[in-house]
Design an enzyme around this catalytic site. Structure first.
Site, PDB file in Angstrom:
ATOM      1  CG  ASP A 144      -2.114   1.084   1.410  1.00  0.00           C
ATOM      2  OD1 ASP A 144      -1.792   2.072   0.565  1.00  0.00           O
ATOM      3  OD2 ASP A 144      -2.752   1.103   2.233  1.00  0.00           O
ATOM      4  N   GLY A 181      -1.984  -4.707  -2.198  1.00  0.00           N
ATOM      5  CA  GLY A 181      -2.165  -3.470  -2.079  1.00  0.00           C
ATOM      6  C   GLY A 181      -3.090  -2.701  -0.898  1.00  0.00           C
ATOM      7  CG  HIS A 182      -5.443   1.405  -0.010  1.00  0.00           C
ATOM      8  ND1 HIS A 182      -5.043   2.095   1.110  1.00  0.00           N
ATOM      9  CD2 HIS A 182      -6.648   2.140  -0.134  1.00  0.00           C
ATOM     10  CE1 HIS A 182      -6.035   2.611   1.807  1.00  0.00           C
ATOM     11  NE2 HIS A 182      -7.064   2.882   1.060  1.00  0.00           N
ATOM     12  CG  PHE A 183      -9.316  -0.806  -1.602  1.00  0.00           C
ATOM     13  CD1 PHE A 183     -10.047  -0.359  -0.558  1.00  0.00           C
ATOM     14  CD2 PHE A 183      -9.073   0.214  -2.490  1.00  0.00           C
ATOM     15  CE1 PHE A 183     -10.929   0.605  -0.420  1.00  0.00           C
ATOM     16  CE2 PHE A 183      -9.498   1.500  -2.105  1.00  0.00           C
ATOM     17  CZ  PHE A 183     -10.434   1.556  -1.068  1.00  0.00           C
TER      18      PHE A 183
END
Length: 347
Positions: A296, A322-324
């Protein structure tokens, strides 16, 4: 055929094994009338027991509901038996409870799962910035009232992105309600904001001008939204376009950019509260599961490690995504959550 004979035919072809199991007798050796009466009693008993079992069996069906909080419609997703331990799922920017659409049914057979949309997000009311004060204090105030309105007395909190400042405010206000924490790319330490992504936002905290704000509008475009979902993932083809297809039209609603800019600015109120949140962790020691997308670029893994300083009951996982993180590793996160909750929360 007489009615009694019809019943007898049904009994001798459909019920004997049931009667054998339940009563230990051979129905064929019983007088006809007695066998018919006994079979009907057994069938009625099985029907009642079956209906009761169906009523008591947890369901993973997700319900989409709305409740009024301070005149606002707060939309939420709910699933699972209400007498089971509760999970409160708090979403990040720029999405909504939509980010939990797959996680909820994966947990709902054993847990009562509730995921609200904040004001200005998802299907909740989105009053203009003149009609509603978009601060994290106010979001937490609304979600706190929401938990009380829908009857959540104790719960575990899933903290992700914006869900961290909302959830930590709830936890500090009512630590007795929080059973466990699940932290997924949710920051509570200065180390988590020491990267390039935050530089223009921090500049906005110091100088809230139209020019500074306009410079942040690029974070609200379709390209930026797609980037949030796809940056740092192992295989971009696993990320459904339905994600940004859901989010972007909501961001593009008239007045919504001003809502998001207000929250970008309000995020500056969070770092000063980090010591308070960390003290909550040290004092109350909530069992915590960290499932963090380590690639992320918004909340990097540097923000995950400091939790180790303050928590004694910590299960720590960095995921190669990653982020999600739910979009690529949702099944793994669901498994980790079930194993963690099974150990930490009494059924």
């Amino acid at each position: 055929m007489k009615r009694a004979d019809a019943i007898w035919l049904f009994v001798t072809h459909s019920v004997p094994s049931v009667v054998h199991i339940e009563l230990g007798k051979n129905i064929m050796s019983m007088p006809k009338n007695a066998a018919i009466a006994m079979a009907l009693i057994v069938l009625a008993s099985f029907s009642l027991n079956s209906s009761a079992a169906e009523r008591e069996t947890p369901t993973s069906q997700v319900l989409h509901r709305t409740v009024k909080i301070d005149g606002l419609d707060i939309a939420y997703r709910e699933a699972g038996p209400k007498n089971a331990p509760t999970l409160l799922l708090l979403h990040g920017f720029p999405t909504s409870s939509h980010m939990f659409r797959n996680l909820i049914p994966a947990l709902a057979e054993k847990y009562h799962v509730v995921a609200p949309d904040y004001p200005g997000f998802g299907n909740s009311s989105a009053p203009s910035v003149k009609e509603f004060d978009y601060t994290f204090d106010n979001l937490a105030n609304v979600i706190g009232k929401f938990t009380e309105k829908v009857g959540l007395k104790k719960y575990s909190i899933y903290l992700m992105d914006y869900g961290a400042p909302v959830g930590f405010r709830l936890a500090v206000s009512h630590p007795e309600r929080v059973q466990t924490l699940i932290v997924q790319n949710g920051n509570a330490y200065d180390e988590g904001l020491d990267n390039d992504f935050w530089k223009p936002i921090k500049a906005y905290w110091k100088d809230r001008t139209d020019a500074q704000g306009d410079g942040l509008r690029s974070l609200l475009t379709l390209d930026a939204t797609k980037w949030q979902y796809t940056h740092g993932v192992r295989n971009v083809e696993t990320i459904s376009p339905d994600t940004w297809g859901h989010v972007q039209p909501l961001l593009d609603r008239p007045g919504n950019q001003e809502i998001q800019l207000a929250l970008f600015y309000s995020y500056g109120s969070n770092p000063s509260l980090y010591p308070q949140w960390q003290e909550y962790l040290r004092k109350h020691q909530p069992p915590t599961l960290i499932v963090w997308g380590q690639n992320d670029a918004i909340f990097p893994a540097a923000g995950a490690h400091p939790y180790k300083r303050d928590l004694k009951h910590l299960e720590f996982h960095l995921l190669d995504t990653g982020h999600f993180a739910l979009e690529e590793d949702g099944a793994e996160i669901a498994t980790l959550m079930r194993n963690f909750l099974d150990k930490q929360v009494k059924q």
